[in-house]
Design a protein around this motif. Structure first.
Motif, short mmCIF file in Angstrom:
data_model
loop_
_atom_site.label_atom_id
_atom_site.label_comp_id
_atom_site.label_asym_id
_atom_site.label_seq_id
_atom_site.Cartn_x
_atom_site.Cartn_y
_atom_site.Cartn_z
N THR A 25 -42.14 100.36 134.38
CA THR A 25 -42.14 99.12 133.61
C THR A 25 -41.39 98.09 134.44
O THR A 25 -40.91 98.39 135.53
CB THR A 25 -41.46 99.27 132.23
OG1 THR A 25 -40.04 99.33 132.41
CG2 THR A 25 -41.95 100.52 131.49
N GLU A 26 -41.31 96.88 133.94
CA GLU A 26 -40.56 95.86 134.68
C GLU A 26 -39.07 96.14 134.68
O GLU A 26 -38.32 95.63 135.52
CB GLU A 26 -40.85 94.47 134.10
CG GLU A 26 -40.15 94.13 132.80
CD GLU A 26 -40.81 94.74 131.57
OE1 GLU A 26 -40.64 94.15 130.50
OE2 GLU A 26 -41.49 95.77 131.66
N GLY A 62 -49.91 95.49 123.08
CA GLY A 62 -49.94 94.07 122.75
C GLY A 62 -49.31 93.80 121.40
O GLY A 62 -49.22 94.69 120.55
N ALA A 63 -48.86 92.56 121.19
CA ALA A 63 -48.19 92.20 119.95
C ALA A 63 -49.08 92.36 118.73
O ALA A 63 -48.59 92.61 117.62
CB ALA A 63 -47.68 90.75 120.04
N ARG A 113 -41.82 97.81 121.90
CA ARG A 113 -41.95 96.72 122.86
C ARG A 113 -43.25 96.80 123.63
O ARG A 113 -43.92 97.83 123.66
CB ARG A 113 -40.76 96.68 123.81
CG ARG A 113 -40.85 97.51 125.10
CD ARG A 113 -39.63 97.22 125.96
NE ARG A 113 -39.65 97.89 127.25
CZ ARG A 113 -39.98 97.29 128.39
NH1 ARG A 113 -40.38 96.02 128.38
NH2 ARG A 113 -39.93 97.95 129.54
N VAL A 114 -43.62 95.67 124.25
CA VAL A 114 -44.77 95.57 125.13
C VAL A 114 -44.25 95.35 126.54
O VAL A 114 -43.68 94.29 126.83
CB VAL A 114 -45.70 94.40 124.73
CG1 VAL A 114 -46.89 94.33 125.68
CG2 VAL A 114 -46.16 94.54 123.29
N LEU A 121 -49.28 98.56 131.39
CA LEU A 121 -50.28 98.01 130.48
C LEU A 121 -51.64 98.68 130.67
O LEU A 121 -52.37 98.91 129.69
CB LEU A 121 -50.40 96.50 130.69
CG LEU A 121 -49.17 95.69 130.25
CD1 LEU A 121 -49.30 94.24 130.69
CD2 LEU A 121 -48.97 95.77 128.73
N GLU A 122 -51.98 99.03 131.90
CA GLU A 122 -53.23 99.74 132.15
C GLU A 122 -53.18 101.14 131.52
O GLU A 122 -54.17 101.61 130.96
CB GLU A 122 -53.46 99.82 133.66
CG GLU A 122 -54.88 100.21 134.03
CD GLU A 122 -55.14 100.03 135.52
OE1 GLU A 122 -55.26 101.06 136.21
OE2 GLU A 122 -55.22 98.87 135.97
N LEU A 123 -52.04 101.79 131.63
CA LEU A 123 -51.88 103.11 131.01
C LEU A 123 -52.03 103.02 129.49
O LEU A 123 -52.73 103.83 128.87
CB LEU A 123 -50.51 103.69 131.37
CG LEU A 123 -50.11 104.98 130.63
CD1 LEU A 123 -51.06 106.12 130.98
CD2 LEU A 123 -48.66 105.36 130.96
#
Length: 321
Positions: A25-26, A62-63, A113-114, A121-123
């Protein structure tokens, strides 16, 4: 199909089969399992040596998926999600029935969280559900910011490792409790308190303790093998010299204003808080690898990302069990 897409599809298959996937993640690398599978989630706790009462964060794609995981989504939560997702912020909400108690540590709340990382995100898109994931390391130790950190620490306990390169934020997500009348920051992180306050229009508390359990609240956390001692910035050089003279193999986080110090190993702290946060866990690992048994550090100014860095250093210096 690209190699990365192939890897994320394989990882999604592992999750569906009840396996554990480490993914970037970031913030830091996470150790993920199907958030709806109690048996798979139990494997996270076993792999990390994490007490089962410590809740996990559910990562979603996604939210718009938030109502699937929370019993209710207050307007404050919608505003924060709209402003900071994808990004390094988790929201604590009332648990939806889709979330098992094994994932929430027995609580009626869940953190969601996103993540802001293309591989994560691809996973999540390939998997199609929520992924429960704490940091991919042994409980209480330094969080991983590269895939190599994960492999070195957890080894065969992980079924699949997705390598997305070094994490760009470097400290965990900010956790915001939105279950009460007034939101509160339960863990400082990659979204600063100032940024949250600018969106909300009022000041936020950052309580030392909370009735809501969230990740990172253990007295000793994010800790290297070496003991961490915190001192005032102007005392770093003197304290390091005294410890070195007494026989310690001393590692030092040297503040930007100082030129040199007598120590076994030195990390020069960046002036940029973003660079400091990105490198923090790597610095702690580096001093461990150089054989230090004591690390002398000072706290940064507790504003912006400095608040998250100070929080991590205090936990790293906390009492060991």
């Amino acid at each position: 199909m690209s190699e990365r897409t192939g890897d994320t599809r394989k990882a999604a298959e592992v999750l569906r089969a009840g396996g554990l996937v480490a993914f970037p993640t970031e913030t830091v690398y996470g150790l993920g399992a199907n958030a709806e599978d109690p048996v798979a989630v139990a494997r996270i706790f076993a792999a990390k040596g994490r007490p089962p009462s410590h809740p996990l964060i559910v990562h979603i794609g996604g939210a718009e998926q938030l109502p699937d995981w929370a019993d209710e989504v207050p307007e404050t939560a919608r505003l924060l999600a709209e402003s900071f997702w994808p990004g390094p912020m988790a929201l604590v909400l009332r648990r939806g029935r889709r979330v098992p108690y094994e994932t929430t540590g027995g609580l009626e709340t869940v953190a969601v969280r996103v993540p802001d990382h293309p591989v994560a995100l691809e996973l999540l898109a390939a998997f199609g559900g929520g992924v429960a994931a704490p940091s991919a390391n042994r409980f209480g130790s330094v969080s991983p910011t590269t895939a190599d950190h994960v492999r070195a620490e957890l080894g065969d306990a992980v079924d699949f490792v997705l390598d997305g390169g070094p994490c760009q934020v470097g400290v965990e997500s900010t956790i915001v409790d939105v279950t009460g009348d007034v939101p509160a920051v339960l863990r400082p992180g990659g979204v600063t308190r100032e940024d949250l306050e600018a969106v909300l229009g009022f000041s936020l508390a950052v309580p030392e303790t909370s009735h809501v359990r969230v990740p990172g609240q253990h007295p000793s956390h994010y800790a290297p093998r070496a003991r961490v001692v915190l001192v005032e910035p102007e005392k770093v050089v003197v304290e390091a010299g005294l410890a070195q003279e007494s026989g310690h193999r001393v590692g030092v986080f040297l503040p930007p204003d100082f030129d040199s110090v007598d120590a076994h190993a030195v990390v020069r702290v960046p002036e940029s808080m973003a660079a400091y946060a990105r490198g923090l866990y790597g610095y702690l690992r580096e001093l461990d690898q150089q054989g230090c048994d004591l690390i002398i550090a000072s706290l940064p100014v507790e504003a912006g990302l400095g608040l998250a860095i100070a929080n991590r250093l205090r936990r790293a210096a906390g009492p060991r069990d």
